[in-house]
Enzyme design. Structure first.
Site, PDB file in Angstrom:
ATOM      1  N   ARG A 267      26.770  13.095  83.786  1.00  0.00           N
ATOM      2  CA  ARG A 267      25.783  14.154  84.197  1.00  0.00           C
ATOM      3  C   ARG A 267      24.315  13.744  84.651  1.00  0.00           C
ATOM      4  NH1 ARG A 267      26.120  17.234  78.134  1.00  0.00           N
ATOM      5  NH2 ARG A 267      28.076  18.106  78.399  1.00  0.00           N
TER       6      ARG A 267
ATOM      7  N   ASP B 233      38.701   7.841  70.177  1.00  0.00           N
ATOM      8  CA  ASP B 233      38.998   9.017  71.110  1.00  0.00           C
ATOM      9  C   ASP B 233      39.992   9.970  70.491  1.00  0.00           C
ATOM     10  OD1 ASP B 233      38.949  10.461  73.320  1.00  0.00           O
ATOM     11  OD2 ASP B 233      39.783   8.681  74.839  1.00  0.00           O
TER      12      ASP B 233
ATOM     13  N   GLN C 273      10.355  18.665  73.681  1.00  0.00           N
ATOM     14  CA  GLN C 273      10.635  18.890  72.136  1.00  0.00           C
ATOM     15  C   GLN C 273      10.213  20.321  71.765  1.00  0.00           C
ATOM     16  OE1 GLN C 273      12.957  16.151  71.662  1.00  0.00           O
ATOM     17  NE2 GLN C 273      12.786  17.381  69.934  1.00  0.00           N
TER      18      GLN C 273
ATOM     19  N   GLU D 185      25.267  23.492  67.893  1.00  0.00           N
ATOM     20  CA  GLU D 185      25.034  22.156  68.083  1.00  0.00           C
ATOM     21  C   GLU D 185      23.750  21.710  67.819  1.00  0.00           C
ATOM     22  OE1 GLU D 185      25.626  19.351  72.063  1.00  0.00           O
ATOM     23  OE2 GLU D 185      25.700  21.468  72.555  1.00  0.00           O
ATOM     24  N   ARG D 186      23.410  20.977  67.295  1.00  0.00           N
ATOM     25  CA  ARG D 186      21.875  20.439  66.769  1.00  0.00           C
ATOM     26  C   ARG D 186      21.341  21.857  66.173  1.00  0.00           C
ATOM     27  NH1 ARG D 186      21.907  17.850  71.970  1.00  0.00           N
ATOM     28  NH2 ARG D 186      22.826  15.725  71.814  1.00  0.00           N
TER      29      ARG D 186
ATOM     30  N   ARG E 205      30.868  11.291  81.225  1.00  0.00           N
ATOM     31  CA  ARG E 205      30.453  12.733  81.387  1.00  0.00           C
ATOM     32  C   ARG E 205      29.768  12.749  82.863  1.00  0.00           C
ATOM     33  NH1 ARG E 205      28.700  13.695  75.932  1.00  0.00           N
ATOM     34  NH2 ARG E 205      26.627  13.187  76.629  1.00  0.00           N
TER      35      ARG E 205
END
Length: 187
Positions: free
Chosen positions: A111, A158, A14, A44-45, A109
């Site tokens: 990952r 989607d 964090q 992003e965020r 994805r």
């Protein structure tokens, strides 16, 4: 590492996440359109979602210890208070999808670092986002962020291959961004 050993790595992760987002916010945007007085920047965020969703969730779920949570909040508040307007955002885009949809997309994805993410964790994050951005029940410590506008976008369907849905979403974002200078995406 955080997903494998949350009690050991939550605070470290964090701290790194927040610092990375803060660096991105403070970098000067490239001048893509000379003469544009206030380019819109989308992140992003943000340092706010780091605190009010991800770190808060880790504290409430247990991996982030009370002392770590107190230290995190202290340096987070100190930095953002001293950065003032440089760290402020003008709005939030909340990409709202069910936790199940998020899990399906995460699995597609594939990952390797996301392999340990479970539905329960995504449900917790979903509730944190809802409390913060929709219900407004999360205690926010920055006056200018308490009333920042939020655009909730339904992205449960989607839309990757549906040009019509993409157009509708982009029109909503463009209308929202017209009134803002910088916004953060809250997935």
């Amino acid at each position: 590492m955080m997903y494998q050993e949350p009690a050991r790595w939550s605070y470290t992760f964090q701290t790194f996440s927040c610092l990375s987002r803060l660096k991105a916010m403070l970098e000067l945007p490239p001048e893509r359109f000379p003469g544009t007085p206030h380019p819109v920047r989308v992140f992003e965020r943000s340092v706010y979602s780091d605190r009010y969703v991800f770190a808060k969730n880790l504290f409430e779920a247990g991996p982030l210890q009370p002392l770590e949570w107190a230290i995190y909040q202290d340096w987070h508040s100190f930095l953002l208070r001293h950065l003032g307007p440089r760290a402020a955002l003008h709005g939030f885009l909340y990409l709202r999808a069910t936790p199940q949809t998020c899990l399906e997309r995460l699995r597609r994805r594939a990952r390797s670092e996301e392999g340990g993410i479970r539905l329960g964790y995504l449900q917790q994050l979903h509730m944190q986002h809802e409390r913060w951005l929709v219900e407004k029940t999360t205690q926010v410590h920055f006056a200018d962020m308490k009333h920042a506008p939020v655009l909730v976008l339904d992205v449960d369907k989607d839309f990757e291959h549906d040009v019509a849905v993409q157009g509708v979403l982009m029109a909503q974002v463009e209308a929202f961004a017209t009134a803002s200078q910088s916004v953060a995406i809250a997935p």
